[in-house]
Design an enzyme around this catalytic site. Structure first.
Site, PDB file in Angstrom:
ATOM      1  N   LYS A   1     -10.189  -5.158  -5.372  1.00 20.06           N
ATOM      2  CA  LYS A   1     -11.132  -4.061  -5.609  1.00 20.06           C
ATOM      3  C   LYS A   1     -10.459  -2.922  -6.350  1.00 20.06           C
ATOM      4  O   LYS A   1     -11.090  -2.173  -7.055  1.00 20.06           O
ATOM      5  CB  LYS A   1     -11.582  -3.462  -4.268  1.00 20.06           C
ATOM      6  CG  LYS A   1     -12.359  -4.368  -3.389  1.00 20.06           C
ATOM      7  CD  LYS A   1     -12.613  -3.653  -2.042  1.00 20.06           C
ATOM      8  CE  LYS A   1     -12.567  -4.619  -0.908  1.00 20.06           C
ATOM      9  NZ  LYS A   1     -12.524  -4.102   0.410  1.00 20.06           N
TER      10      LYS A   1
ATOM     11  N   LYS B   1       0.834  -1.210   0.000  1.00 19.97           N
ATOM     12  CA  LYS B   1       0.000   0.000   0.000  1.00 19.97           C
ATOM     13  C   LYS B   1       0.864   1.255   0.000  1.00 19.97           C
ATOM     14  O   LYS B   1       0.504   2.255  -0.608  1.00 19.97           O
ATOM     15  CB  LYS B   1      -0.955   0.010   1.195  1.00 19.97           C
ATOM     16  CG  LYS B   1      -2.094  -0.985   1.017  1.00 19.97           C
ATOM     17  CD  LYS B   1      -3.283  -0.618   1.876  1.00 19.97           C
ATOM     18  CE  LYS B   1      -4.411  -1.600   1.650  1.00 19.97           C
ATOM     19  NZ  LYS B   1      -5.478  -1.484   2.632  1.00 19.97           N
TER      20      LYS B   1
ATOM     21  N   LYS C   1      -3.611 -11.308  -7.016  1.00 20.71           N
ATOM     22  CA  LYS C   1      -4.946 -11.576  -6.453  1.00 20.71           C
ATOM     23  C   LYS C   1      -6.002 -10.636  -7.058  1.00 20.71           C
ATOM     24  O   LYS C   1      -5.680  -9.518  -7.458  1.00 20.71           O
ATOM     25  CB  LYS C   1      -4.916 -11.489  -4.920  1.00 20.71           C
ATOM     26  CG  LYS C   1      -5.000 -10.110  -4.371  1.00 20.71           C
ATOM     27  CD  LYS C   1      -5.377 -10.093  -2.878  1.00 20.71           C
ATOM     28  CE  LYS C   1      -5.472  -8.644  -2.458  1.00 20.71           C
ATOM     29  NZ  LYS C   1      -5.839  -8.359  -1.121  1.00 20.71           N
TER      30      LYS C   1
HETATM   31  P1  TYM Z   1     -10.556  -6.544   2.772  1.00 17.89           P
HETATM   32  O1  TYM Z   1     -11.668  -5.563   2.906  1.00 17.89           O
HETATM   33  O2  TYM Z   1      -9.434  -6.216   1.848  1.00 17.89           O
HETATM   34  O3  TYM Z   1     -11.126  -7.937   2.332  1.00 17.89           O
HETATM   35  C1  TYM Z   1     -12.228  -8.542   3.002  1.00 17.89           C
HETATM   36  C2  TYM Z   1     -12.069 -10.045   3.027  1.00 17.89           C
HETATM   37  O4  TYM Z   1     -11.976 -10.561   1.688  1.00 17.89           O
HETATM   38  C3  TYM Z   1     -10.830 -11.400   1.572  1.00 17.89           C
HETATM   39  N1  TYM Z   1     -10.306 -11.271   0.204  1.00 17.89           N
HETATM   40  C4  TYM Z   1     -10.068 -12.307  -0.612  1.00 17.89           C
HETATM   41  N2  TYM Z   1     -10.222 -13.641  -0.440  1.00 17.89           N
HETATM   42  C5  TYM Z   1      -9.912 -14.437  -1.483  1.00 17.89           C
HETATM   43  N3  TYM Z   1      -9.454 -13.988  -2.674  1.00 17.89           N
HETATM   44  C6  TYM Z   1      -9.275 -12.658  -2.895  1.00 17.89           C
HETATM   45  N4  TYM Z   1      -8.841 -12.219  -4.064  1.00 17.89           N
HETATM   46  C7  TYM Z   1      -9.590 -11.758  -1.824  1.00 17.89           C
HETATM   47  N5  TYM Z   1      -9.558 -10.409  -1.694  1.00 17.89           N
HETATM   48  C8  TYM Z   1      -9.980 -10.129  -0.439  1.00 17.89           C
HETATM   49  C9  TYM Z   1      -9.855 -10.867   2.606  1.00 17.89           C
HETATM   50  O5  TYM Z   1      -8.910 -11.840   2.980  1.00 17.89           O
HETATM   51  C10 TYM Z   1     -10.780 -10.494   3.748  1.00 17.89           C
HETATM   52  O6  TYM Z   1     -11.069 -11.629   4.536  1.00 17.89           O
HETATM   53  N6  TYM Z   1      -7.899  -5.732   6.887  1.00 17.89           N
HETATM   54  C11 TYM Z   1      -9.059  -6.406   6.370  1.00 17.89           C
HETATM   55  C12 TYM Z   1     -10.347  -6.029   7.075  1.00 17.89           C
HETATM   56  C13 TYM Z   1     -10.311  -6.202   8.552  1.00 17.89           C
HETATM   57  C14 TYM Z   1     -10.438  -7.426   9.263  1.00 17.89           C
HETATM   58  C15 TYM Z   1     -10.373  -7.093  10.628  1.00 17.89           C
HETATM   59  C16 TYM Z   1     -10.608  -8.752   8.849  1.00 17.89           C
HETATM   60  C17 TYM Z   1     -10.181  -5.214   9.473  1.00 17.89           C
HETATM   61  N7  TYM Z   1     -10.217  -5.738  10.726  1.00 17.89           N
HETATM   62  C18 TYM Z   1     -10.446  -8.064  11.631  1.00 17.89           C
HETATM   63  C19 TYM Z   1     -10.690  -9.717   9.853  1.00 17.89           C
HETATM   64  C20 TYM Z   1     -10.609  -9.379  11.208  1.00 17.89           C
HETATM   65  C21 TYM Z   1      -9.218  -6.055   4.915  1.00 17.89           C
HETATM   66  O7  TYM Z   1      -8.765  -5.027   4.457  1.00 17.89           O
HETATM   67  O8  TYM Z   1      -9.977  -6.913   4.208  1.00 17.89           O
END
Ligand code: TYM
Length: 334
Positions: free
Chosen positions: A200, A115, A197
């Site tokens: 978004k 990032k 991967k």
């Molecule tokens: P975020 O918003 O980027 O993604 C949300 C969830 O989607 C999963 N994910 C994927 N899984 C499989 N293939 C992909 N291409 C893919 N892209 C995203 C992510 O692994 C995630 O589970 N930091 C976290 C949000 C967060 C969080 C937490 C998660 C904040 N606090 C506490 C768990 C527990 C995030 O940015 O996810």
């Protein structure tokens, strides 16, 4: 434990358009696990402002995401679905945990490095301490399990390290959480570059399936998906494009990779792409329909936002008071 149930916590950022990766890597598993655990599902808007956001857009997307959690099948009467910014305990615990986290640990986080490279003009302290806020999210509810995609594993590891360090000093304050990663779908790759991967923030709209894409768009994007010239359908790292299509197919149908490979025996990439596209359409269509209905009911969603924020605050405050006492903050006089 809450009552006789173990606790589950997870969250998602309300930035950009949610992708099939978010659904198959996380949301789908949340729904599967939701009966077994006492669940907290947060729209993590505090995390979102580590990169610049348009305020009106962030507010709109946060509400969309909260509604989408429900549309995906999470019952808001049983699961606590809420905005992170409505529970001040997240930020308060994050501060305390910051004082138990080392710069060296945070320096190793690959997501920070990625990032920071992407937003070179805004490498703020929040971006650096992002994993500490994530640890606070999880530890605040004494979560036993955290369903996430593979890209979040490093953040789960640091959460465990911070919790163990704190417990080592003050006794058993925090439950040590385990990650839950699904058998298929834990890392969905870009349709245009299967080494990367699905994300978004990808600039190429053909690289990602968005949860709100209509059926024609979904089928078209799969038809254009990058594969290879080997002309064989096998589940192998040598063929990342085909492997990704099979992964998506398995995550949507519940089949194993072996079963899928057998099913496509003697068939071509065109057949595979069409079948995968159709399996995705059949998973996303009901979600889109429920979303359209739910988003019309403003009063219902508002009620959930209010009630669940109160519930989340109750449990968050319980942990926070315990932690504040342990580190030596003065007692509150009532
Ligand atoms: P975020 O918003 O980027 O993604 C949300 C969830 O989607 C999963 N994910 C994927 N899984 C499989 N293939 C992909 N291409 C893919 N892209 C995203 C992510 O692994 C995630 O589970 N930091 C976290 C949000 C967060 C969080 C937490 C998660 C904040 N606090 C506490 C768990 C527990 C995030 O940015 O996810």
């Amino acid at each position: 434990m809450i009552g006789d149930k173990k606790v589950l916590f997870s969250g998602m950022q309300a930035t950009g358009n949610l992708t099939l990766g978010n659904y198959l890597g996380a949301l789908q598993n949340w729904v599967k696990l939701s009966d077994e655990y006492e669940c907290f599902y947060s729209v993590v808007d505090l995390h979102s402002i580590t990169v610049r956001q348009d305020p009106a857009e962030l507010r709109k997307r946060a509400r969309m995401l909260l509604t989408l959690y429900i549309a995906a099948g999470l019952d808001p009467e049983k699961n606590c679905i809420y905005y992170q910014s409505h529970v001040s305990g997240h930020a308060e615990l994050a501060w305390i945990l910051n004082c138990f986290t080392y710069m060296g640990e945070l320096n190793r986080m690959t997501q920070f490095k990625d990032k920071a490279a992407k937003h070179a003009d805004n490498i703020n302290a929040g971006l650096f301490t992002y994993p500490v806020l994530m640890a606070a999210d999880i530890l605040l509810y004494q979560a036993d399990v955290v369903p996430v995609g593979i890209d979040q594993m490093q953040h789960l590891e640091i959460t465990r390290d911070i919790a163990q360090r704190f417990n080592g000093i003050y006794g058993d304050v925090f439950t040590i959480p385990e990650a839950y990663v699904g058998k298929s779908g834990a890392k969905i790759m870009s349709l245009q570059n299967p080494e990367k991967k699905m994300s978004k923030s990808d600039e190429n709209p053909n690289a990602s399936i968005y949860l709100m894409d209509d059926p024609d768009t979904i089928i078209r994007k799969f038809k254009r998906a990058v594969t290879d010239s080997m002309a064989q359908i096998v589940y192998s790292n040598e063929q990342p494009g085909v492997k990704n299509l099979l992964d998506i197919y398995c995550a949507c149908t519940g089949k194993t990779p072996d079963e899928a490979v057998r099913e496509f025996d003697g068939k071509g990439y065109g057949d595979l792409k069409l079948a995968v596209g159709e399996s995705v359409v059949s998973v996303l269509r009901p979600l889109q329909e429920r979303y359209a209905d739910l988003s019309k009911d403003k009063a219902y969603i508002d009620g959930i936002i209010k009630e669940n924020a109160e519930k989340a605050n109750y449990y968050a405050t319980k942990t926070l008071r315990k932690v504040q006492k342990k580190v030596g903050f003065p007692e509150r006089i009532r």
